[in-house]
Design a protein around this motif. Structure first.
Motif, PDB file in Angstrom:
ATOM      1  N   GLY A  80      16.688 -16.329  12.834  1.00  0.00           N
ATOM      2  CA  GLY A  80      16.845 -17.543  12.131  1.00  0.00           C
ATOM      3  C   GLY A  80      18.282 -17.545  11.576  1.00  0.00           C
ATOM      4  O   GLY A  80      18.453 -18.380  10.609  1.00  0.00           O
ATOM      5  N   LEU A  81      19.051 -16.536  11.615  1.00  0.00           N
ATOM      6  CA  LEU A  81      20.636 -16.302  11.263  1.00  0.00           C
ATOM      7  C   LEU A  81      21.522 -17.010  11.763  1.00  0.00           C
ATOM      8  O   LEU A  81      21.459 -16.625  12.904  1.00  0.00           O
ATOM      9  CB  LEU A  81      20.715 -14.907  10.909  1.00  0.00           C
ATOM     10  CG  LEU A  81      21.880 -14.689  10.031  1.00  0.00           C
ATOM     11  CD1 LEU A  81      22.050 -15.159   8.520  1.00  0.00           C
ATOM     12  CD2 LEU A  81      22.507 -13.180  10.077  1.00  0.00           C
ATOM     13  N   SER A  82      22.225 -17.913  11.271  1.00  0.00           N
ATOM     14  CA  SER A  82      23.209 -18.489  11.991  1.00  0.00           C
ATOM     15  C   SER A  82      24.306 -18.932  11.013  1.00  0.00           C
ATOM     16  O   SER A  82      24.393 -18.923   9.670  1.00  0.00           O
ATOM     17  CB  SER A  82      22.760 -19.734  12.750  1.00  0.00           C
ATOM     18  OG  SER A  82      22.393 -20.726  11.712  1.00  0.00           O
ATOM     19  N   VAL A  83      25.587 -18.957  11.425  1.00  0.00           N
ATOM     20  CA  VAL A  83      26.691 -19.444  11.035  1.00  0.00           C
ATOM     21  C   VAL A  83      26.477 -20.584   9.976  1.00  0.00           C
ATOM     22  O   VAL A  83      26.873 -20.966   9.110  1.00  0.00           O
ATOM     23  CB  VAL A  83      28.198 -19.221  11.922  1.00  0.00           C
ATOM     24  CG1 VAL A  83      29.308 -19.892  10.972  1.00  0.00           C
ATOM     25  CG2 VAL A  83      28.476 -17.900  11.949  1.00  0.00           C
ATOM     26  N   ARG A  84      25.953 -21.521  10.980  1.00  0.00           N
ATOM     27  CA  ARG A  84      25.587 -22.811  10.489  1.00  0.00           C
ATOM     28  C   ARG A  84      25.071 -22.849   9.008  1.00  0.00           C
ATOM     29  O   ARG A  84      25.188 -23.609   8.188  1.00  0.00           O
ATOM     30  CB  ARG A  84      25.019 -23.768  11.308  1.00  0.00           C
ATOM     31  CG  ARG A  84      24.863 -25.222  10.924  1.00  0.00           C
ATOM     32  CD  ARG A  84      24.534 -26.135  12.147  1.00  0.00           C
ATOM     33  NE  ARG A  84      25.442 -25.912  13.098  1.00  0.00           N
ATOM     34  CZ  ARG A  84      26.534 -26.720  13.344  1.00  0.00           C
ATOM     35  NH1 ARG A  84      26.709 -27.811  12.184  1.00  0.00           N
ATOM     36  NH2 ARG A  84      27.259 -26.762  14.440  1.00  0.00           N
ATOM     37  N   LYS A  85      23.896 -22.059   9.254  1.00  0.00           N
ATOM     38  CA  LYS A  85      22.879 -21.858   7.871  1.00  0.00           C
ATOM     39  C   LYS A  85      23.571 -21.291   6.918  1.00  0.00           C
ATOM     40  O   LYS A  85      23.716 -21.966   5.635  1.00  0.00           O
ATOM     41  CB  LYS A  85      21.818 -20.921   8.202  1.00  0.00           C
ATOM     42  CG  LYS A  85      20.616 -21.999   9.021  1.00  0.00           C
ATOM     43  CD  LYS A  85      19.334 -20.949   9.076  1.00  0.00           C
ATOM     44  CE  LYS A  85      18.357 -21.852  10.035  1.00  0.00           C
ATOM     45  NZ  LYS A  85      17.162 -20.740  10.340  1.00  0.00           N
ATOM     46  N   ILE A  86      24.440 -20.262   7.052  1.00  0.00           N
ATOM     47  CA  ILE A  86      25.350 -19.779   5.969  1.00  0.00           C
ATOM     48  C   ILE A  86      26.070 -20.686   5.269  1.00  0.00           C
ATOM     49  O   ILE A  86      26.321 -20.799   4.259  1.00  0.00           O
ATOM     50  CB  ILE A  86      26.083 -18.347   6.456  1.00  0.00           C
ATOM     51  CG1 ILE A  86      24.828 -17.379   7.060  1.00  0.00           C
ATOM     52  CG2 ILE A  86      26.717 -17.723   5.424  1.00  0.00           C
ATOM     53  CD1 ILE A  86      25.517 -16.213   7.662  1.00  0.00           C
ATOM     54  N   ALA A  87      26.842 -21.275   6.129  1.00  0.00           N
ATOM     55  CA  ALA A  87      27.646 -22.378   5.558  1.00  0.00           C
ATOM     56  C   ALA A  87      27.048 -23.673   4.884  1.00  0.00           C
ATOM     57  O   ALA A  87      27.735 -23.825   3.783  1.00  0.00           O
ATOM     58  CB  ALA A  87      28.693 -22.940   6.851  1.00  0.00           C
ATOM     59  N   LYS A  88      25.904 -23.962   5.479  1.00  0.00           N
ATOM     60  CA  LYS A  88      25.161 -24.959   4.569  1.00  0.00           C
ATOM     61  C   LYS A  88      24.919 -24.280   3.339  1.00  0.00           C
ATOM     62  O   LYS A  88      25.103 -24.864   2.150  1.00  0.00           O
ATOM     63  CB  LYS A  88      24.090 -25.499   5.478  1.00  0.00           C
ATOM     64  CG  LYS A  88      23.257 -26.351   4.624  1.00  0.00           C
ATOM     65  CD  LYS A  88      21.955 -26.986   5.454  1.00  0.00           C
ATOM     66  CE  LYS A  88      21.466 -28.097   4.889  1.00  0.00           C
ATOM     67  NZ  LYS A  88      20.277 -28.606   5.614  1.00  0.00           N
ATOM     68  N   GLU A  89      24.382 -23.101   3.059  1.00  0.00           N
ATOM     69  CA  GLU A  89      23.954 -22.435   2.016  1.00  0.00           C
ATOM     70  C   GLU A  89      25.266 -22.546   0.916  1.00  0.00           C
ATOM     71  O   GLU A  89      24.924 -22.554  -0.173  1.00  0.00           O
ATOM     72  CB  GLU A  89      23.271 -21.349   2.007  1.00  0.00           C
ATOM     73  CG  GLU A  89      22.923 -20.705   0.812  1.00  0.00           C
ATOM     74  CD  GLU A  89      22.109 -19.388   0.978  1.00  0.00           C
ATOM     75  OE1 GLU A  89      22.602 -18.373   0.599  1.00  0.00           O
ATOM     76  OE2 GLU A  89      20.942 -19.527   1.138  1.00  0.00           O
ATOM     77  N   LEU A  90      26.308 -22.100   1.448  1.00  0.00           N
ATOM     78  CA  LEU A  90      27.533 -22.094   0.594  1.00  0.00           C
ATOM     79  C   LEU A  90      28.167 -23.171   0.269  1.00  0.00           C
ATOM     80  O   LEU A  90      28.998 -23.301  -0.440  1.00  0.00           O
ATOM     81  CB  LEU A  90      28.307 -20.906   1.303  1.00  0.00           C
ATOM     82  CG  LEU A  90      27.907 -19.456   1.669  1.00  0.00           C
ATOM     83  CD1 LEU A  90      28.888 -18.501   2.306  1.00  0.00           C
ATOM     84  CD2 LEU A  90      27.912 -18.828   0.004  1.00  0.00           C
ATOM     85  N   GLY A  91      27.943 -24.289   0.957  1.00  0.00           N
ATOM     86  CA  GLY A  91      28.609 -25.460   0.901  1.00  0.00           C
ATOM     87  C   GLY A  91      30.163 -25.648   1.464  1.00  0.00           C
ATOM     88  O   GLY A  91      30.999 -26.340   0.905  1.00  0.00           O
ATOM     89  N   VAL A  92      29.885 -25.022   2.736  1.00  0.00           N
ATOM     90  CA  VAL A  92      31.414 -25.008   3.280  1.00  0.00           C
ATOM     91  C   VAL A  92      31.153 -25.216   4.767  1.00  0.00           C
ATOM     92  O   VAL A  92      30.115 -25.350   5.133  1.00  0.00           O
ATOM     93  CB  VAL A  92      32.255 -23.784   2.981  1.00  0.00           C
ATOM     94  CG1 VAL A  92      32.300 -23.322   1.594  1.00  0.00           C
ATOM     95  CG2 VAL A  92      31.406 -22.657   3.838  1.00  0.00           C
ATOM     96  N   GLY A  93      32.273 -25.598   5.438  1.00  0.00           N
ATOM     97  CA  GLY A  93      32.204 -25.890   7.075  1.00  0.00           C
ATOM     98  C   GLY A  93      32.082 -24.647   7.635  1.00  0.00           C
ATOM     99  O   GLY A  93      32.661 -23.508   7.241  1.00  0.00           O
TER     100      GLY A  93
END
Length: 241
Positions: free
Chosen positions: A47-60
């Motif tokens: 379930g780990l993805s760059v998109r999820k990380i970016a969303k949590e951090l509030g960045v593109g």
């Protein structure tokens, strides 16, 4: 990029952080790793993805690639962040106490971050904190009775790591299975108990019958410690008084 390794890129550990940018959300590799760990704890590595990380951090999403070039580097950062916790306990004056402490802290970290066990033994862990834990363990084992020279040390470390990976993966697999199926030990016994009873009554499996009938449901932490100390006794040739 010209590096000490020729034209190969520098490992993530040796590359400097990108220069700070005038952006609403400051980033760092440590911040990215912490976010990735939270997601993996909740959703697993699948379930780990760059998109999820970016969303949590509030960045593109593309901004993260300034800090990590691929998924492997992201996993390396996550793993080393867990090793940082394992390394926090420091070393003990006596070799055996140091090894036991490292192994128990590794188990505790794996139970808190189950995905960590999936990566144990799967790839070299070469981050600074992983190397520090490895150095502490190897230096302690090198002082153990029965370990004479580099060959003995290599065998001892290999046996210890094989035990650790196997024990943690089995324990975590059982936890996951219980969660996913809702089947705990009493439920499993109620479901398969009649069949197992019929099979054991044939008399063809006397040792298994003893284990099932006379054996207790062992505590996971106690079993890990007992088996670990037995392993240390065997690979070092040291029998405590």
């Amino acid at each position: 990029m010209d590096t000490p390794y020729g034209s190969a890129p520098l490992p993530v550990w040796e590359r400097p952080e990108p220069a700070p940018r005038a952006a609403p959300v400051p980033l760092s590799r440590a911040k990215i790793a912490a976010s990735a760990i939270r997601i993996a704890d909740a959703d697993g590595l699948d379930g780990l993805s760059v998109r999820k990380i970016a969303k949590e951090l509030g960045v593109g999403p593309m901004r993260l690639y300034d800090y990590v070039t691929n998924r492997s580097e992201l996993l390396d950062l996550m793993v080393d962040a867990v090793y940082a916790r394992i390394a926090e306990g420091g070393e003990h004056a006596e070799w055996r106490a140091t090894v036991l402490a490292v192994m128990h802290r590794t188990r505790a970290a794996a139970l808190d971050h189950e995905w960590f066990a999936d990566l144990l033994g799967a790839r070299p862990h070469l981050g600074p904190h992983a190397l520090a834990v490895g150095e502490s363990t190897a230096a302690a084992l090198a002082q153990a009775p029965g370990v004479h020279g580099i060959d003995d040390l290599q065998r001892a470390l290999g046996a210890l790591n094989a035990f650790l990976v196997g024990a943690l993966r089995r324990e975590i697999t059982e936890r996951r299975t219980a969660r996913s199926t809702g089947t705990d030990v009493p439920a499993w016994q109620a479901t398969l108990g009649p069949y197992l009873t019929r099979m054991l009554e044939t008399g063809r499996y006397p040792t298994i019958a003893r284990l099932v009938i006379d054996g207790a449901h062992l505590d996971a932490a106690e079993t890990f410690h007992h088996n670990l100390t037995t392993m240390l006794d065997g690979i070092t040739g040291n029998r405590p008084a």
